[in-house]
Motif scaffolding. Structure first.
Motif, mmCIF file in Angstrom:
data_model
loop_
_atom_site.group_PDB
_atom_site.id
_atom_site.type_symbol
_atom_site.label_atom_id
_atom_site.label_comp_id
_atom_site.label_asym_id
_atom_site.label_seq_id
_atom_site.Cartn_x
_atom_site.Cartn_y
_atom_site.Cartn_z
ATOM 1 N N ALA A 144 0.852 -1.199 0.000
ATOM 2 C CA ALA A 144 0.000 0.000 0.000
ATOM 3 C C ALA A 144 0.887 1.247 0.000
ATOM 4 C CB ALA A 144 -0.898 -0.011 1.236
ATOM 5 N N ILE A 145 0.612 2.144 -0.957
ATOM 6 C CA ILE A 145 1.414 3.366 -1.119
ATOM 7 C C ILE A 145 0.615 4.566 -0.620
ATOM 8 C CG2 ILE A 145 2.773 4.767 -2.733
ATOM 9 C CD1 ILE A 145 3.624 1.770 -2.521
ATOM 10 N N PRO A 146 1.152 5.302 0.364
ATOM 11 C CA PRO A 146 0.396 6.441 0.918
ATOM 12 C C PRO A 146 0.167 7.542 -0.105
ATOM 13 C CG PRO A 146 2.278 5.885 2.300
ATOM 14 C CD PRO A 146 2.440 5.126 1.024
ATOM 15 N N GLU A 147 -0.884 8.291 0.158
ATOM 16 C CA GLU A 147 -1.232 9.432 -0.674
ATOM 17 C C GLU A 147 -0.055 10.398 -0.752
ATOM 18 O OE1 GLU A 147 -5.389 11.885 -1.021
ATOM 19 O OE2 GLU A 147 -4.582 11.470 0.954
ATOM 20 N N ASN A 148 0.236 10.877 -1.945
ATOM 21 C CA ASN A 148 1.291 11.885 -2.188
ATOM 22 C C ASN A 148 2.699 11.413 -1.829
ATOM 23 O OD1 ASN A 148 -0.748 13.746 -2.919
ATOM 24 N ND2 ASN A 148 -1.064 14.261 -0.762
ATOM 25 N N TYR A 149 2.895 10.121 -1.633
ATOM 26 C CA TYR A 149 4.241 9.637 -1.293
ATOM 27 C C TYR A 149 5.155 9.735 -2.516
ATOM 28 C CZ TYR A 149 8.039 6.722 0.427
ATOM 29 O OH TYR A 149 9.278 6.267 0.826
ATOM 30 N N LYS A 150 6.291 10.377 -2.331
ATOM 31 C CA LYS A 150 7.258 10.513 -3.422
ATOM 32 C C LYS A 150 8.216 9.313 -3.359
ATOM 33 C CE LYS A 150 5.844 14.410 -5.140
ATOM 34 N NZ LYS A 150 4.439 14.022 -4.989
ATOM 35 N N TYR A 151 8.426 8.684 -4.491
ATOM 36 C CA TYR A 151 9.236 7.468 -4.515
ATOM 37 C C TYR A 151 10.603 7.677 -3.873
ATOM 38 C CZ TYR A 151 11.989 3.512 -6.020
ATOM 39 O OH TYR A 151 12.813 2.415 -6.011
ATOM 40 N N THR A 152 10.928 6.793 -2.955
ATOM 41 C CA THR A 152 12.243 6.739 -2.325
ATOM 42 C C THR A 152 12.694 5.296 -2.383
ATOM 43 O OG1 THR A 152 11.601 8.478 -0.775
ATOM 44 C CG2 THR A 152 13.528 7.187 -0.178
ATOM 45 N N GLN A 153 13.929 5.056 -2.758
ATOM 46 C CA GLN A 153 14.407 3.677 -2.811
ATOM 47 C C GLN A 153 14.274 3.036 -1.431
ATOM 48 O OE1 GLN A 153 18.408 3.619 -4.375
ATOM 49 N NE2 GLN A 153 17.710 3.986 -6.463
ATOM 50 N N PRO A 154 13.764 1.798 -1.374
ATOM 51 C CA PRO A 154 13.588 1.140 -0.073
ATOM 52 C C PRO A 154 14.920 0.601 0.452
ATOM 53 C CG PRO A 154 12.822 -0.289 -1.826
ATOM 54 C CD PRO A 154 13.268 0.974 -2.483
ATOM 55 N N LYS A 155 15.664 1.459 1.116
ATOM 56 C CA LYS A 155 16.995 1.074 1.595
ATOM 57 C C LYS A 155 16.996 0.648 3.055
ATOM 58 C CE LYS A 155 19.770 3.568 -1.721
ATOM 59 N NZ LYS A 155 20.862 4.489 -1.968
ATOM 60 N N HIS A 156 15.991 1.105 3.806
ATOM 61 C CA HIS A 156 15.920 0.742 5.224
ATOM 62 C C HIS A 156 14.497 0.286 5.537
ATOM 63 C CE1 HIS A 156 17.374 1.759 9.569
ATOM 64 N NE2 HIS A 156 17.150 0.476 9.382
ATOM 65 N N ILE A 157 14.378 -1.002 5.851
ATOM 66 C CA ILE A 157 13.053 -1.620 5.984
ATOM 67 C C ILE A 157 12.863 -2.126 7.405
ATOM 68 C CG2 ILE A 157 11.706 -3.640 5.218
ATOM 69 C CD1 ILE A 157 13.322 -3.046 2.483
ATOM 70 N N LEU A 158 11.671 -1.894 7.931
ATOM 71 C CA LEU A 158 11.331 -2.387 9.271
ATOM 72 C C LEU A 158 10.356 -3.554 9.140
ATOM 73 C CD1 LEU A 158 11.285 -2.246 12.365
ATOM 74 C CD2 LEU A 158 9.482 -0.516 12.177
ATOM 75 N N PHE A 159 10.675 -4.651 9.822
ATOM 76 C CA PHE A 159 9.854 -5.858 9.783
ATOM 77 C C PHE A 159 9.609 -6.314 11.231
ATOM 78 C CE2 PHE A 159 9.444 -10.042 7.113
ATOM 79 C CZ PHE A 159 8.323 -10.408 7.857
ATOM 80 N N PRO A 160 8.561 -5.781 11.897
ATOM 81 C CA PRO A 160 8.263 -6.218 13.265
ATOM 82 C C PRO A 160 7.695 -7.642 13.250
ATOM 83 C CG PRO A 160 7.122 -4.165 12.699
ATOM 84 C CD PRO A 160 7.612 -4.777 11.433
ATOM 85 N N THR A 161 8.123 -8.463 14.187
ATOM 86 C CA THR A 161 7.654 -9.849 14.225
ATOM 87 C C THR A 161 7.860 -10.443 15.608
ATOM 88 O OG1 THR A 161 7.906 -12.035 13.235
ATOM 89 C CG2 THR A 161 9.892 -10.723 13.445
ATOM 90 N N ASP A 162 7.075 -11.485 15.910
ATOM 91 C CA ASP A 162 7.308 -12.200 17.167
ATOM 92 C C ASP A 162 7.959 -13.566 16.912
ATOM 93 O OD1 ASP A 162 5.276 -13.674 16.075
ATOM 94 O OD2 ASP A 162 3.788 -13.187 17.617
#
Length: 282
Positions: A144-162
């Motif tokens: 899902a891409i937020p409204e008005n989000y300007k493309y930024t390369q996904p270099k730092h990703i957060l993956f919360p998990t148990d």
């Protein structure tokens, strides 16, 4: 070949999601399915249906849908003439959820990419009703891409998990290959009062490490009871470019998606959000 489905209602937000997808997968051989489901549009104007027969209105709405899809395709090929990409447009007399589900099954889609809101969604909510429906019920990863989000390369990703759920190899492989061209760092975040992991959790952690092997992975633990606040704080402080979560029975994400109001997610998620569905697919 990567198969990507992008539902559109021809809004700016939908076009923004298309632009993001074109950039994100610019290095991959990909087939894009640009889909408009127009059944809701047929019944949107009751006065029009009372004046004309349903058949005439359906024909008119269908032609308009096809015309708009042609225009969208011209825009896409103008802004991104990428030889690795091919496109298929689908105009369907169907509701969005059913058509999305059908295409995912028929075409074995890898990922759905869509704007968080359509033409008429409330500015105060993070996810519009259509996006929420797809997140909840379609058995396919959704970005899902937020409204008005300007493309930024996904270099730092957060993956919360148990680390308690049996992750699906196909979905982790998708994440791995999607972000490895950008040398992404993936922060696995375990929010817990205890740093100790059970044997099952350790096995799942090892599986993640194996499947995301093309990326740098950090395994972090945050001591907190307030999961939502901890995630938001982490996103802001670490300048995260994408949030990844798994939607499965009894998961944190399921609790959020099925709340009567999603506003409780405090809710200003202003980065792309990838929901893995933990579904077994071929």
């Amino acid at each position: 070949m990567r198969k990507i489905l992008i539902p559109t209602d021809f809004s700016e937000n939908a076009m923004n999601a298309i632009n993001y997808a074109l950039e994100l997968f610019k290095y991959e051989i990909s087939e894009f399915f640009i889909m408009h489901a127009y059944q809701d549009d047929i019944y949107a104007d009751e006065a029009l249906i009372s004046e004309k027969t349903l058949e005439v209105v359906t024909d008119s709405v269908g032609k308009k849908s096809e015309k708009e899809l042609e225009k969208t395709l011209k825009t896409i090929t103008a802004i991104s003439p990428n030889p690795r990409h091919t496109y298929k447009v689908i105009s369907a007399n169907n509701v969005l959820l059913d058509e999305t589900d059908k295409i995912v099954d028929d075409e074995n889609i890898d990922i759905i990419i869509m704007g968080t809101k359509g033409k008429s969604n409330d500015k105060k909510v993070t996810f519009g009703s259509h996006t929420l429906q797809v997140l909840r019920y379609v058995q396919c990863p959704v970005l899902a891409i937020p409204e008005n989000y300007k493309y930024t390369q996904p270099k730092h990703i957060l993956f919360p998990t148990d680390y308690l759920i049996p992750y699906k190899r196909r979905e982790l492989k998708l994440l791995c290959e999607m972000v490895s061209p950008y040398r992404a760092v993936i922060d696995m975040l375990y929010i817990s009062r205890s740093k100790k992991l059970s044997l099952r959790q350790k096995d799942n952690q090892s599986f993640i490490k194996e499947e995301l092997y093309k990326n740098t992975i950090n395994f972090n633990v945050e001591n907190s009871k307030h999961m939502i606040n901890t995630i938001y704080k982490y996103i802001k402080e670490k300048h995260i470019d994408m949030l990844v979560m798994v939607n499965t029975r009894h998961s944190f994400l399921e609790n959020i998606l099925f709340q009567s109001t999603i506003d409780e997610l405090s809710l200003h998620l202003d980065i792309p959000f990838l929901a893995l569905q933990n579904m077994k697919r071929n």
